[in-house]
Design a protein around this motif. Structure first.
Motif, PDB file in Angstrom:
ATOM      1  N   ALA A  91      -1.894  -9.583  11.865  1.00 22.30           N
ATOM      2  CA  ALA A  91      -2.379  -8.396  12.590  1.00 22.30           C
ATOM      3  C   ALA A  91      -1.343  -7.856  13.557  1.00 22.30           C
ATOM      4  N   TRP A  92      -0.511  -8.735  14.119  1.00 22.26           N
ATOM      5  CA  TRP A  92       0.476  -8.258  15.090  1.00 22.26           C
ATOM      6  C   TRP A  92       1.464  -7.305  14.443  1.00 22.26           C
ATOM      7  N   ASP A  93       1.826  -7.537  13.189  1.00 19.93           N
ATOM      8  CA  ASP A  93       2.754  -6.631  12.507  1.00 19.93           C
ATOM      9  C   ASP A  93       2.158  -5.234  12.393  1.00 19.93           C
ATOM     10  N   LEU A  94       0.883  -5.161  12.042  1.00 18.00           N
ATOM     11  CA  LEU A  94       0.252  -3.858  11.885  1.00 18.00           C
ATOM     12  C   LEU A  94       0.043  -3.173  13.227  1.00 18.00           C
ATOM     13  N   LEU A  95      -0.301  -3.937  14.268  1.00 19.34           N
ATOM     14  CA  LEU A  95      -0.461  -3.348  15.595  1.00 19.34           C
ATOM     15  C   LEU A  95       0.862  -2.781  16.111  1.00 19.34           C
ATOM     16  N   ALA A  96       1.944  -3.498  15.841  1.00 15.94           N
ATOM     17  CA  ALA A  96       3.253  -3.043  16.296  1.00 15.94           C
ATOM     18  C   ALA A  96       3.805  -1.915  15.431  1.00 15.94           C
ATOM     19  N   HIS A  97       3.320  -1.824  14.174  1.00 12.87           N
ATOM     20  CA  HIS A  97       3.791  -0.784  13.251  1.00 12.87           C
ATOM     21  C   HIS A  97       2.573  -0.113  12.601  1.00 12.87           C
ATOM     22  N   PRO A  98       1.809   0.692  13.366  1.00 12.89           N
ATOM     23  CA  PRO A  98       0.579   1.286  12.806  1.00 12.89           C
ATOM     24  C   PRO A  98       0.827   2.164  11.587  1.00 12.89           C
ATOM     25  N   GLN A  99       2.039   2.691  11.444  1.00 12.54           N
ATOM     26  CA  GLN A  99       2.357   3.542  10.291  1.00 12.54           C
ATOM     27  C   GLN A  99       2.978   2.750   9.148  1.00 12.54           C
ATOM     28  N   MET A 100       2.687   1.458   9.104  1.00  8.21           N
ATOM     29  CA  MET A 100       3.195   0.588   8.048  1.00  8.21           C
ATOM     30  C   MET A 100       2.896   1.176   6.666  1.00  8.21           C
ATOM     31  N   SER A 101       3.821   1.029   5.755  1.00  7.20           N
ATOM     32  CA  SER A 101       3.628   1.569   4.407  1.00  7.20           C
ATOM     33  C   SER A 101       2.473   0.854   3.704  1.00  7.20           C
ATOM     34  N   SER A 102       1.906   1.530   2.727  1.00  5.53           N
ATOM     35  CA  SER A 102       0.795   0.939   1.970  1.00  5.53           C
ATOM     36  C   SER A 102       1.227  -0.349   1.285  1.00  5.53           C
ATOM     37  N   ARG A 103       2.445  -0.376   0.794  1.00  6.59           N
ATOM     38  CA  ARG A 103       2.950  -1.571   0.101  1.00  6.59           C
ATOM     39  C   ARG A 103       3.016  -2.757   1.062  1.00  6.59           C
ATOM     40  N   ASN A 104       3.567  -2.525   2.247  1.00  6.05           N
ATOM     41  CA  ASN A 104       3.663  -3.621   3.217  1.00  6.05           C
ATOM     42  C   ASN A 104       2.287  -4.029   3.731  1.00  6.05           C
ATOM     43  N   ARG A 105       1.384  -3.060   3.815  1.00  5.46           N
ATOM     44  CA  ARG A 105       0.037  -3.389   4.271  1.00  5.46           C
ATOM     45  C   ARG A 105      -0.677  -4.280   3.250  1.00  5.46           C
ATOM     46  N   ARG A 106      -0.487  -3.976   1.975  1.00  9.56           N
ATOM     47  CA  ARG A 106      -1.094  -4.818   0.936  1.00  9.56           C
ATOM     48  C   ARG A 106      -0.507  -6.234   0.974  1.00  9.56           C
TER      49      ARG A 106
END
Length: 285
Positions: A97-112
């Motif tokens: 979760a910390w990665d997504l909080l720090a990078h809210p515009q994370m790409s769909s690929r990285n989010r998956r």
């Protein structure tokens, strides 16, 4: 046993300027505060000396202070070493979760890829949430049980509702998105036992900073924020109150609330009740 002074805790700046570094600062504050508690050390300096090799104390203390400034985090091997030394260490410094909080515009690929790291109970709860009608999606004592949130920690639950809100936004489901905003905003109060919110009687200022940082990452700070339209108490105060209420309840009924599910059901009832969750200018039902 707190990181109180300005030179000990640097997590006070506007995190929107350096969002990634600021989240690292906040996480390091949580980690070191928990280590202070577990080690029994009374000062940060004493803890850092204890964590350093005697032959390289000065340089290693410098490394720890750089981490506390948000420059970088301990490596996974170092965290595992800390867990072996302090078996009670619960805070997950490298939760996905910390990665997504720090990078809210994370790409769909990285989010998956990030979601693939989450445990099976998270994916099971996500399937349940996906099928839940919007009319049922509200701050209600039955919601945590319906979604089996007692099997998730706070950050996993945050990712659960965040991902569903992103889906709702993509599908143009405004009512569903608004309901998820309200749940996300109040979610910390449902998880007062999470290590992120530990010992709230000491750390309400830091909790307030963490809550504000999470709000900004979740885009809960604009005019549509629940904070602007609902008559809430301060969440850091509610977290402390939840901890106190649970502690008092368990003193009175030591045989009760033995399981995570029991504790979550109790907290969900109080979560729903407090603090008269009604929109401003609308009388209670």
């Amino acid at each position: 046993m707190r990181l109180a002074s300005a030179d000990e805790s640097t997590a006070t700046q506007d995190f929107r300027v350096t969002q990634v570094a600021y989240f690292r600062q906040l996480r390091m504050c949580v980690l070191l505060d928990e280590l202070l508690f577990l080690s029994g050390e009374r000062t940060l300096k004493g803890l850092l000396i204890d964590l350093s090799e005697h032959a390289r104390i000065d340089s290693q203390i410098g490394v720890w202070r750089a981490r506390l400034r948000g420059e970088y985090l301990p490596r996974p091997a170092q965290i595992n070493q800390l867990k072996r030394r302090y078996p009670g260490l619960r805070f997950d410094l490298r939760h996905p979760a910390w990665d997504l909080l720090a990078h809210p515009q994370m790409s769909s690929r990285n989010r998956r890829k990030m979601m693939d790291k989450l445990p099976d109970p998270w994916h099971q709860s996500r399937a349940l949430l996906h099928e839940l009608p919007t009319t049922t999606l509200s701050i209600h004592p039955s919601l945590p049980d319906m979604l089996q949130l007692y099997r998730l920690d706070f950050l996993e639950a945050l990712l659960l509702f965040w991902c569903e809100r992103e889906r709702a936004n993509a599908d143009g489901l405004k009512d569903r998105s608004t309901a998820l905003d309200q749940i996300l905003w109040l979610l910390p109060v449902l998880y007062p036992l999470d290590p992120l919110w530990a010992r709230a009687e000491h750390y309400q200022d830091r909790h307030r900073l963490m809550l504000a940082a999470i709000d900004c990452a979740l885009n809960l700070t604009d005019e549509g924020s629940p904070d602007n339209h609902w008559d809430w108490c301060r969440r850091e105060a509610m977290i402390f109150d939840q901890q106190w209420r649970l502690q008092e309840h368990m003193k009175r009924y030591p045989q009760g609330l033995r399981t995570a599910k029991d504790r979550m059901q109790y907290l969900a009832r109080v979560w729903y009740w407090r603090p008269h969750k009604q929109p401003v200018n609308q009388p209670p039902n």
